[in-house]
Scaffold this motif. Sequence first.
Motif, PDB file in Angstrom:
ATOM      1  N   PRO A 298      45.406 -18.072   4.825  1.00 41.25           N
ATOM      2  CA  PRO A 298      44.854 -19.117   4.415  1.00 41.25           C
ATOM      3  C   PRO A 298      44.061 -20.025   5.091  1.00 41.25           C
ATOM      4  O   PRO A 298      44.575 -20.529   6.429  1.00 41.25           O
ATOM      5  CB  PRO A 298      45.995 -19.830   3.965  1.00 41.25           C
ATOM      6  N   ARG A 300      40.923 -23.545   5.716  1.00 43.40           N
ATOM      7  CA  ARG A 300      39.988 -24.512   5.191  1.00 43.40           C
ATOM      8  C   ARG A 300      38.817 -24.563   5.977  1.00 43.40           C
ATOM      9  O   ARG A 300      38.542 -24.341   7.186  1.00 43.40           O
ATOM     10  CB  ARG A 300      40.648 -25.831   5.558  1.00 43.40           C
ATOM     11  N   HIS A 317      43.167 -22.542  10.716  1.00 41.43           N
ATOM     12  CA  HIS A 317      44.402 -22.351  10.058  1.00 41.43           C
ATOM     13  C   HIS A 317      45.434 -23.041  10.734  1.00 41.43           C
ATOM     14  O   HIS A 317      45.793 -22.900  11.912  1.00 41.43           O
ATOM     15  CB  HIS A 317      44.551 -20.826  10.125  1.00 41.43           C
ATOM     16  N   GLU A 343      39.175 -24.643   0.328  1.00 44.67           N
ATOM     17  CA  GLU A 343      40.131 -23.789   0.788  1.00 44.67           C
ATOM     18  C   GLU A 343      39.668 -22.300   0.259  1.00 44.67           C
ATOM     19  O   GLU A 343      39.230 -22.437  -0.505  1.00 44.67           O
ATOM     20  CB  GLU A 343      41.436 -24.057  -0.178  1.00 44.67           C
ATOM     21  N   HIS A 345      40.367 -17.670   1.725  1.00 42.97           N
ATOM     22  CA  HIS A 345      41.150 -16.796   2.483  1.00 42.97           C
ATOM     23  C   HIS A 345      40.280 -15.798   3.418  1.00 42.97           C
ATOM     24  O   HIS A 345      39.216 -15.423   3.027  1.00 42.97           O
ATOM     25  CB  HIS A 345      42.075 -15.820   1.421  1.00 42.97           C
TER      26      HIS A 345
END
Length: 358
Positions: A298, A300, A317, A343, A345
């Motif tokens: 995950p 940003r 991260h 956001e 992945h």
Amino acid sequence: MNSDSETPIAELRGTSKHYGAVVAAQELDLSIRRGEFLSFLGPSGCGKTTALRMLAGFETPTSGEVLLDGQRVNHLPPHQRPVNMVFQHYALFPHMTVAENIAYGLRQRRPQPDKAGIAEAVERMLETVRLPGFGNRRIWEMSGGQQQRVALARAIVNQPKLLLLDEPMAALDKKLRRDMQIELQSLQRQLGITFVLVTHDQEEALSMSDRICIMQGGRIVQVGTPRELYDRPLNRYVADFVGKSNFFSGIVQDGALVVEGLRVAAAPGAGGTGATASLRPEQIALSRAPVEGMVNLPVRIEARIFLGEHTEYLVRHDRLGGFLILVPRQAEAAEGGFEPGAEAHANWRAEAALILAE
């Protein structure tokens, strides 16, 4: 016994150069093949120019050997070696015309060729470097790219077996540098002369070379083709210097490299040992949701950099201590791209990350 075609055109055998307490080059072992384009690549002060100057004869090794065509030449002066050199600032004679600059080496030969032979050779070189009709121009009337071609013509007119290039494109702008890279490759193939280039520009070395010699702290770290160095770097230094990469340092557990509790790479080996993995940006994809069967991180989006043929994303991260990953993405796909602050992945195959030697 090796035939001439099998004998390296040049070799460094345990070659070192010291300036008092300063070690500029340490125990260099390198075999340069006939007809290849080889580059010395590394940061300033790594020893690459010292290696080049020892091949040229401008520096005498403190220890070890320099061989040209199988013959030891440690104390042979530059003008007695089958070598020529193009310097970073070209070192052209401003009081001479283009033709006189090119003819300079021919006029130093003994016996000297006759005037007609010199004129013919100069015209041939002007054609070779795509400067026909420029023989009577003065050096200051030429652009930077044209001056470089004159320097090349002067260097190859005597048909050296080895042409040494000391960062010859450093003063050119990016577009002209790219054009000259293509021209140098074409010229090298046309002439069949072995070219040895010194550069700190990884893109230049990767795009032009048959093989690259990576240097660090006066030593040779790794020698290989551009693909070998990119795909199979020996250590973090090479992986970091050749192309872009992301690095993860963690502990090997159950066949994986674990960083802050996250499994980021396949890592066969003894459990509990420390390891570092290199992950190239092109191995990473961005998605809005986790992807099954992949490592999913995950992240940003910190920045989006549009570069025409692709977009690069800088992502963060927090669990990895603010670790940043450079993610290239081919021309915005169906997902429509990601805005800074969004956001997402970051995902990749665990096997795509390469475990490096420390």
